[in-house]
Motif scaffolding. Structure first.
Motif, short mmCIF file in Angstrom:
data_model
loop_
_atom_site.label_atom_id
_atom_site.label_comp_id
_atom_site.label_asym_id
_atom_site.label_seq_id
_atom_site.Cartn_x
_atom_site.Cartn_y
_atom_site.Cartn_z
N CYS A 106 -25.49 3.39 12.77
CA CYS A 106 -25.81 4.73 13.29
C CYS A 106 -24.61 5.65 13.20
O CYS A 106 -23.47 5.20 12.99
CB CYS A 106 -26.36 4.65 14.73
SG CYS A 106 -25.09 4.52 16.01
N PHE A 133 -28.45 9.51 16.04
CA PHE A 133 -28.70 9.41 17.47
C PHE A 133 -27.93 10.51 18.20
O PHE A 133 -26.82 10.87 17.79
CB PHE A 133 -28.24 8.06 18.03
CG PHE A 133 -29.06 6.89 17.56
CD1 PHE A 133 -30.43 7.00 17.33
CD2 PHE A 133 -28.47 5.66 17.36
CE1 PHE A 133 -31.18 5.92 16.92
CE2 PHE A 133 -29.21 4.56 16.95
CZ PHE A 133 -30.57 4.70 16.73
N GLU A 137 -28.74 9.13 23.61
CA GLU A 137 -30.06 8.74 23.11
C GLU A 137 -30.72 7.71 24.06
O GLU A 137 -30.10 6.72 24.45
CB GLU A 137 -29.93 8.11 21.72
CG GLU A 137 -31.23 7.94 20.99
CD GLU A 137 -31.73 9.22 20.34
OE1 GLU A 137 -32.95 9.39 20.27
OE2 GLU A 137 -30.88 10.04 19.92
N HIS A 139 -32.87 4.54 25.34
CA HIS A 139 -33.03 3.21 24.77
C HIS A 139 -34.33 3.07 24.00
O HIS A 139 -34.37 2.43 22.93
CB HIS A 139 -32.95 2.15 25.87
CG HIS A 139 -31.55 1.80 26.25
ND1 HIS A 139 -31.24 0.78 27.11
CD2 HIS A 139 -30.36 2.36 25.88
CE1 HIS A 139 -29.92 0.70 27.26
NE2 HIS A 139 -29.38 1.66 26.53
N ILE A 142 -33.91 4.55 20.60
CA ILE A 142 -33.03 3.73 19.76
C ILE A 142 -33.81 2.56 19.17
O ILE A 142 -33.76 2.30 17.96
CB ILE A 142 -31.83 3.21 20.58
CG1 ILE A 142 -30.92 4.37 20.97
CG2 ILE A 142 -31.04 2.16 19.79
CD1 ILE A 142 -29.83 3.99 21.96
N ALA A 145 -36.30 3.76 16.51
CA ALA A 145 -35.66 4.17 15.25
C ALA A 145 -35.20 2.96 14.45
O ALA A 145 -35.34 2.92 13.22
CB ALA A 145 -34.48 5.10 15.55
N ILE A 146 -34.65 1.97 15.14
CA ILE A 146 -34.19 0.76 14.42
C ILE A 146 -35.38 0.03 13.82
O ILE A 146 -35.34 -0.40 12.64
CB ILE A 146 -33.40 -0.15 15.38
CG1 ILE A 146 -32.05 0.50 15.71
CG2 ILE A 146 -33.18 -1.53 14.75
CD1 ILE A 146 -31.25 -0.24 16.75
N LEU A 159 -23.88 -2.63 14.82
CA LEU A 159 -23.74 -1.59 15.84
C LEU A 159 -22.66 -1.97 16.84
O LEU A 159 -22.30 -3.14 16.98
CB LEU A 159 -25.06 -1.42 16.60
CG LEU A 159 -26.28 -0.95 15.82
CD1 LEU A 159 -27.54 -1.17 16.64
CD2 LEU A 159 -26.14 0.52 15.42
N GLN A 163 -20.91 2.55 22.51
CA GLN A 163 -20.39 3.49 21.52
C GLN A 163 -19.07 4.10 22.00
O GLN A 163 -18.99 4.63 23.11
CB GLN A 163 -21.41 4.60 21.26
CG GLN A 163 -22.68 4.11 20.59
CD GLN A 163 -22.43 3.54 19.21
OE1 GLN A 163 -21.46 3.91 18.54
NE2 GLN A 163 -23.30 2.64 18.77
N MET A 170 -25.70 0.44 24.23
CA MET A 170 -26.88 0.17 23.41
C MET A 170 -27.74 -0.94 24.03
O MET A 170 -27.21 -1.82 24.72
CB MET A 170 -26.46 -0.23 22.00
CG MET A 170 -25.58 0.79 21.29
SD MET A 170 -26.42 2.33 20.93
CE MET A 170 -27.16 1.92 19.36
N ILE A 175 -32.56 -5.14 20.99
CA ILE A 175 -32.36 -5.08 19.53
C ILE A 175 -32.27 -6.49 18.96
O ILE A 175 -32.89 -6.82 17.95
CB ILE A 175 -31.10 -4.27 19.18
CG1 ILE A 175 -31.24 -2.82 19.64
CG2 ILE A 175 -30.81 -4.33 17.68
CD1 ILE A 175 -29.94 -2.03 19.56
N GLY A 324 -28.14 3.33 29.79
CA GLY A 324 -27.23 3.69 28.71
C GLY A 324 -25.85 4.10 29.19
O GLY A 324 -24.95 4.34 28.37
#
Length: 389
Positions: A106, A133, A137, A139, A142, A145-146, A159, A163, A170, A175, A324
């Motif tokens: 990302c 993102f 963003e 969760h 996220i 989108a993934i 990732l 971040q 994240m 994920i 987040g």
């Protein structure tokens, strides 16, 4: 360990308002003392004398155990490295890429992730999908989108756990569960997570997890570790080779390649003094308590976010609530050059923060040794800066 005791072990707190552990943590005195003691031992005892050589092996063993404890895994799944980037490159360079394979990441990522990814595009024809993102963003967005980005050519999702740019934490476990179901490899950069929050590599279902010693662990630069899930160790080829890369070697019979042990990715010698510092830094942080560190950081983050909301021309970029959030808070000064502002905070107030470029802003890392007064010092300094424009 209470806050006053903690700060007594970290000399920098008496000299400045240090809000940049996310770049590099100031080492506590037990860490610097451990490094110095080992240097003295090697100097007086001879670095390659039999006793010192044996003690170096013991240092490596204890360092692997310490790293494994941090992310709740086994020492035989831990490779000691010199940095997060070093661990990342073991994975990125070691996977069997083919032209047209896909890697998903990302746009909030550190260059330590984006640059190795784009090198794969250049050298192997890998398609790099960079998801867009916002700094805060949700969760659910996220994950959606993934999932939409995955295809039958996706080989790796790469990732950061947290971040660096905005502190967005994240949804790693969700994920990981999604990718495990689809048989896609998962690499996490834990540079901003390990030492800031409790981490369990198994709960994330990741295949690889890289982290440094010098950030939230407050250890020395030149240290770190890489977790490789036991079952996938044979899937990687070493990007560098040395004595540990083979199980047998002689001039007549040649060599046999080591495939099962994680040490095959170690190509050379490392600094025992730095690893002693790493061991002590892990002990120090664990003695303070990582759950307590996480709670303290979130408390200070809430204070900073609330106080900044009352300062004109300031806009918080980081998540302000929900799962987040983390102890990293980024904000921007509308109509002001953020890099200039970050430099002025140091020049005028001896406040150490970081300028981040995407999203463009100022990042405060709220460490276990920071105080409510230091948060308010930052807010008042920002208020004075914006009022003077």
């Amino acid at each position: 360990m209470n806050l006053d005791d903690l700060r007594r072990h970290i000399p920098v707190t008496a000299r400045m308002n240090y809000l940049n552990i996310g770049w590099a943590g100031p080492s506590p005195t037990p860490v610097t003392e451990a490094i110095q003691l080992r240097l003295e031992q090697e100097s007086s005892g001879g670095p390659a004398s039999p006793g010192v050589v044996e003690s170096r092996k013991e240092t490596d063993r204890i360092a692997k155990e310490a790293a494994a404890l941090l992310i709740n895994t086994s020492p035989d799944e831990i490779l000691l490295t010199d940095s997060t980037t070093g661990g990342i490159n073991v994975v990125i360079s070691g996977l069997p890429w083919e032209q047209g394979d896909e890697l998903v990441t990302c746009d909030l990522e550190n260059p330590a992730i984006l640059i190795p990814s784009y090198y794969l595009q250049r050298t192997h024809g890998v398609i790099v999908k960079v998801l867009r993102f916002t700094p805060d963003e949700p969760h659910s967005a996220i994950l959606s989108a993934i999932e939409d980005a995955l295809s039958d050519r996706t080989r790796l999702v790469f990732l950061s756990h947290i971040q660096y740019s905005s502190g967005l934490r994240m949804p790693a476990a969700a994920i990981g569960a999604l990718l495990k179901e689809k048989g896609i490899r998962f690499l996490l950069d834990g540079a901003q997570a390990v030492g800031q929050i409790p981490v369990d590599a198994g709960e994330t279902s990741c295949d690889f997890y890289a982290f440094p010693g010098q950030k939230w662990l407050m250890g020395p630069s030149g240290t770190g570790a890489l977790y490789i899930r036991r079952e996938v160790i044979p899937d990687l080829e070493p990007m560098k080779v040395g004595f540990h890369s083979v199980s047998k070697f002689d001039l007549e019979a040649g060599f046999e390649v080591e495939t099962e042990l994680i040490e095959r990715f170690s190509a050379g010698s490392a600094s025992a003094p730095l690893r002693e510092g790493f061991i002590e830094s892990v002990k120090f942080v664990r003695d303070v308590g990582i759950p307590e560190i996480a709670q303290h950081g979130l408390k200070l983050a809430s204070q900073l976010i609330t106080s900044l909301s009352h300062v004109p021309r300031v806009r918080v970029l980081s998540p302000t609530d929900g799962p987040g959030r983390s102890s990293l808070v980024s904000f921007t000064l509308d109509g002001v050059d953020n890099e200039t502002a970050a430099n002025r905070l140091w020049d005028a107030h001896k406040i150490v923060v970081r300028h981040v470029r995407y999203p463009d802003g100022i990042r405060a890392s709220l460490a276990p040794f920071n105080t409510e007064d230091e948060v308010e010092q930052l807010v008042e300094a920002v208020r004075g800066f914006t009022a003077s424009i």
